[in-house]
Every structure is written in structure tokens, then in C-alpha cells.
Motif scaffolding. Structure first.
Motif: not given
Length: 559
Positions: A243-252, A430-449
């Protein structure tokens, strides 16, 4: 009056409670040796006055220092970032100019793939792994550079790193740090080890259409974690990534660009519509299986995964399928607080299955299934007591019982019900958007926030309170929840592309209230720095039925 210059500073090592005089300007690595190398495993980083720093960081003033090895959350993150840097460098050496991304955690490792969808053969994996080993054995320094952000943007674009350039361009920081290793540059939003030689255990194996990076096991850091198949989780990630790829939103950076263009509303609508479609599909599947005997739906997932709102929205969809949902929260069957089991440290273990009054729960469950009217209890989290509010339930001829709670998939909780009568749903962010191609966002950070914001708003807990218990929550999830997640009939991903941009405004002031001297300030500082990458999205953009309203308030559902 003649000035006195001190050549030494006083360091307090929290690991062994030792004061030590150290030459001014000493690196953390040098100080570690001075205080007697107090850790069992090699340090990866250190907490300096509650701020995590790399071991090359130098002390110019008196400091409290706590060294961190791979068995700590912060040390483990440092190790992970460093091995990812080595992997990216090795891929670049073996396949120059290839677009290679580190996608997401799965199967006790980290899934990575080439963006051009090239087939990854065993020989390719072997070549990359051998190059990684050569880099590690060469013990190449990771050199940290800090330059003006405008210069960093130009540098990244010259190297074809548009994802990193767009991220720092839209985040708006004045200066940017990046790492260089033997001419190869990369960007990470946390510290690395001083050099490649700090990495001592890893593996790389073919996985799906990419590779799986395996890092040391928490319980045995000298060997990589064994791969555990997680097919359903992988597919849940893949659906959202498509879905993100279709929207062109892969990264932050892509998300920030769209927010600046005024397109946030469309992104929210698409994200919310996708969730509603998934919930409708799950309801239709339950209705189809109702004709084959399903009468109980179990909904489980880790803390702050959005189980409660998912449950409420699922019940609405079940009604459109001519079924009568009867909802029960397993949390309402908690033992009274004084009867709750304790962990090895003497703290109440609220994550344990045995914090639930299993016998009483089973009794009410069977009575409901047998068509009796049951007075369902409620649990008052403020007093820690079970209370009754005349909440009487009875199953009808077309009813399906919805049981929601973190232990929903644990077979011990419902072993009296035949498996063919049960439909299982696992919910997680399950956080799928990443900061960039080498920095994903841990799902635990999403839930903690999510939990920090909700606990402050509706439960009267400070960010300090929530962060202090979070390690115990994670430990409980590892023991009581994750082993059963692949037993689910379906897996629902509650994370949304845009949500961290909304959470930022509410989380920042709560996190900022933690004092620097508090142990929890290190985690608060890390989360605040992380949230800075997101451009704000206003809460009024969200629909009243959004799952995110469970944490932010203002929705149609009562909790």
C-alpha cells in the motif's frame, strides 16, 4: 588572580559504583578500562548523564557513566545499527549501486531485500556474508562526521541516497551527523560501535525474496537467534508495504513531503479505509465459519496494539453480517491486586497469564456458551479491585462471543472449548514506514508512544511511570504473547502510515516532563529525538472511529 586548570575530571561509574579520576578529554572506551572493565560482555555504548553516547565520545566535565553491553536494550540497538552498517557496506561492495533496503523484523531476525526485486541466490548471500566477515576482521573504524544539513543533503544526493536527503531536508535540523567507513557513508539516528571489529556474532540466510539478518540471541549473545518461521506476520507486513509503495510513501521523508503539500487528509483516509476493509474481511470470514461451528472469537496482541478499538469495530462489522456479537474483556477477570503473582524482583506481574482468575473466567465463559445470563465483572484499575456494574450478558441464537485480551491466543485460557468452535485474531502495530532505507522504526517504539499518551490522558500515569514498567511489559510479551501469535487465523496490523506524525504533538510535552536525573530520561530523550523527524499532523484530521482515538481520545467509542 592566577587561574587553576584541572587536568583530571571525576567520573562515577554506575556499573560498579566506583569514582575514578580520569584525564580531561578521555574517551568512554578509555574510561571503561580505567574503571576495571565491569561488564561481562564487551560494551557497545554508554549512558552519560542519561544520554546514550558512542564509545568514542569524550568527557570534558564530571559525568555519571553507565556502560551498556548487548544484553541491554540500548546496547543491543547499538549492535544492531552497527551490523546493519556492515551489511549495507558489504552489499555495496558486492553489488555496487544496488538499491538495498533493511525492511522490518520478522522470524527473530531482520528482513532485507533489493528494491529492484532481483532474485537472491544462495551464492549471492554467501558473497555478501563473506564480505561482511572480511569487514569485521579488518576492524575498520566508523568515523562520525557532523556537518551543516544543507551540505549533508547535497552529499547524500550526490551518492544517490535520496531517501536520506529527503528525511533530513524535511526534518529541519540545522546540523546532521553521518558515518564513514572506508569511503562508504551512511546515516543512522543513533550511535554505532567504534569500529567493525565489535561485531562478533551474526548470520545471513536467504529469506523469501531477500535475506534475513540474524543477530545475537538475548539469552546467549555468543550465537545468533534461531530463525522461527512467521509466515503470517511477514504477509501482514507485506500487505502494508505494498500500500505504501502504491502511495509513494515508503519513508518518513516521503510522508513529510506530502504533509507539506497539504495531502495529509488523503493519506489518513486511505490508511483508515484500508483498516476498515481488513476488519470487514475478517468479519466476513468469521460469518462464513459461523456456519461451520465457530462461536467464539479470540482477539489477542501486545500492549497498546489497539485490541479494544479493533474489537469494537469488528462487532459493528459482524452485525452487518447478521451476527450478534457479545463482547467480553479478559482484563475484567484480573485477580484483585493483592492476589496478583509477583515476578522474581517482587513486582506484581500483570503480564502473567496467572494474573487472570482463570477458574472464574472459565466458569463464566461456559455459562455464556450454554445460554445462561451472566453478570460480567469489571476491573477497576485505579483501586485494583474487581467490581460489578450490573453488566449482564446472554448469548442469542445468532450470537458470537468476542473475547479480547493479551492472553487471548494462549490455549490454556480456553482449553475447554473445541478448537473448531474458535476463530483467532492477532492484533499488533507492525510499523511499516521507515525513516529511510537503512533505518526502520521498531514496533515497540510505536506501541510505547501510544501507551505513554494514553496512560497520561486516561489513567493518570506520567511518562516516567510508563517507561519504568515497559521493560517488564516487553519481557512478559516475549513469554506470554509472542509464542502464540502464529496460531492466529488472521493477523491484523493496527499501525497506520501517518500515526507517529499525530502522536508527536501529544508525546513531546509528556516526555519532556521527565527530569534529567531520572533513570527514564534516557529513553525519553531518545524518543523525543526520534519524533523530531516527523512533521506534525493535527488530530482533527482523524475520523471519530479511528483506532488511534483509543490513545488520543475524542472518538465515538467509550473505553
Amino acid at each position: 588572580m592566577e587561574k587553576i586548570y584541572h587536568s583530571n575530571i571525576t567520573i562515577y561509574c554506575k556499573n560498579n559504583k566506583m569514582y575514578k579520576e580520569a584525564p580531561i578529554g578521555s574517551s568512554l572506551n578509555e574510561i571503561y578500562k580505567m574503571v576495571g572493565t565491569p561488564l561481562r560482555y564487551r560494551p557497545m555504548s554508554a549512558r552519560v548523564n542519561q544520554r546514550v553516547e558512542g564509545l568514542d565520545w569524550r568527557c570534558w566535565h564530571p559525568k555519571d557513566i553507565e556502560f551498556l553491553d548487548i544484553t541491554s536494550y540500548s546496547g543491543n540497538r547499538t549492535y544492531l545499527r552497527s551490523i546493519c552498517y556492515i551489511l549495507s557496506k558489504a552489499v555495496n561492495d558486492v553489488f555496487p549501486n544496488a538499491q538495498f533496503s533493511l525492511k522490518h523484523p520478522v522470524s527473530r531476525g531482520y528482513y532485507c531485500a533489493f528494491e529492484d526485486r532481483r532474485e537472491v541466490a544462495q551464492a549471492d548471500v554467501d558473497s555478501i556474508k563473506e564480505q561482511m566477515q572480511r569487514i569485521i576482521e579488518a576492524d575498520i573504524p566508523f568515523v562520525l562526521h557532523e556537518i551543516r544539513t544543507s551540505d549533508a543533503i547535497e552529499l547524500f544526493r550526490q551518492r544517490g541516497m535520496e531517501d536520506k536527503a529527503l528525511l533530513i531536508e524535511t526534518a529541519g535540523m540545522a546540523y546532521t551527523s553521518y558515518y564513514e567507513m572506508d569511503g562508504y557513508i551512511d546515516y543512522y539516528y543513533g550511535c554505532l560501535t567504534p569500529s567493525s571489529g565489535y561485531i562478533y556474532s551474526f548470520d545471513l540466510i536467504p529469506y523469501k525474496d531477500g535475506v534475513l539478518l540474524q543477530i545475537p540471541d538475548w539469552n546467549n549473545p555468543n550465537q545468533p537467534s534461531p530463525m522461527i518461521p512467521q509466515e503470517k506476520m511477514f504477509m501482514a507486513y507485506k500487505e502494508h508495504l505494498n500500500l505504501q509503495k502504491m502511495l509513494g510513501i515508503n519513508y518518513v521523508g516521503d510522508l513529510n513531503r506530502e504533509v507539506r503539500k497539504g495531502s495529509a487528509t488523503e493519506i489518513i483516509k486511505v490508511s483508515e479505509a484500508m483498516q476498515e476493509k481488513q476488519i470487514a474481511n475478517i468479519a466476513e470470514e468469521i460469518a462464513a465459519r459461523y456456519d461451520r461451528g465457530v462461536r467464539v472469537v479470540l482477539i489477542a496482541g501486545p500492549s497498546s496494539s489497539g485490541k479494544t478499538t479493533f474489537c469494537k469495530r469488528l462487532q459493528i462489522q459482524l452485525i452487518t453480517n447478521l451476527l450478534h456479537p457479545v463482547g467480553v474483556s479478559i482484563d475484567d477477570y484480573f485477580l484483585n491486586r493483592e492476589d496478583t503473582p509477583k515476578d522474581e524482583n517482587g513486582n506484581y506481574d500483570f503480564e502473567s497469564l496467572y494474573a487472570i482468575d482463570i477458574k472464574y473466567f472459565e466458569q463464566d465463559l461456559m455459562r455464556l456458551i450454554n445460554g445462561e445470563e451472566v453478570d460480567i465483572p469489571s476491573f477497576d484499575f485505579t483501586t485494583g479491585k474487581r467490581v460489578y456494574r450490573n453488566q449482564k450478558l446472554r448469548m442469542q441464537h445468532n450470537s458470537v462471543l468476542i473475547l479480547e485480551g493479551i492472553h487471548g491466543l494462549n490455549p490454556e485460557l480456553t482449553d475447554a472449548i473445541p478448537p473448531e468452535n474458535i476463530f483467532r485474531v492477532y492484533v499488533s502495530a507492525l510499523t511499516t514506514i521507515a525513516l529511510d532505507g537503512h533505518n526502520w522504526i521498531p514496533t515497540t517504539d510505536n506501541r510505547l508512544l501510544r501507551r505513554i499518551v494514553r496512560d497520561y490522558r486516561s489513567r493518570g500515569y506520567s511518562a516516567k511511570d510508563t517507561i519504568s514498567v515497559w521493560p517488564r511489559v516487553q519481557k512478559g510479551e516475549e513469554k506470554w504473547i509472542y509464542p502464540y501469535q502464529e496460531n492466529a487465523d488472521v493477523m491484523f496490523n493496527s499501525a497506520m502510515i501517518y500515526e507517529l506524525a499525530v502522536l508527536r504533538k501529544y508525546a513531546e510535552p509528556i516526555l519532556s516532563a521527565i527530569r534529567e536525573m531520572d533513570e527514564e530520561s534516557a529513553e525519553a530523550y531518545r524518543l523525543i529525538r526520534f519524533l523530531r523527524y516527523f512533521n506534525y499532523i493535527q488530530l482533527d484530521e482523524l475520523p471519530a472511529t479511528s483506532l488511534l482515538r483509543e490513545f488520543l481520545g475524542g472518538g465515538n467509542f467509550s473505553y
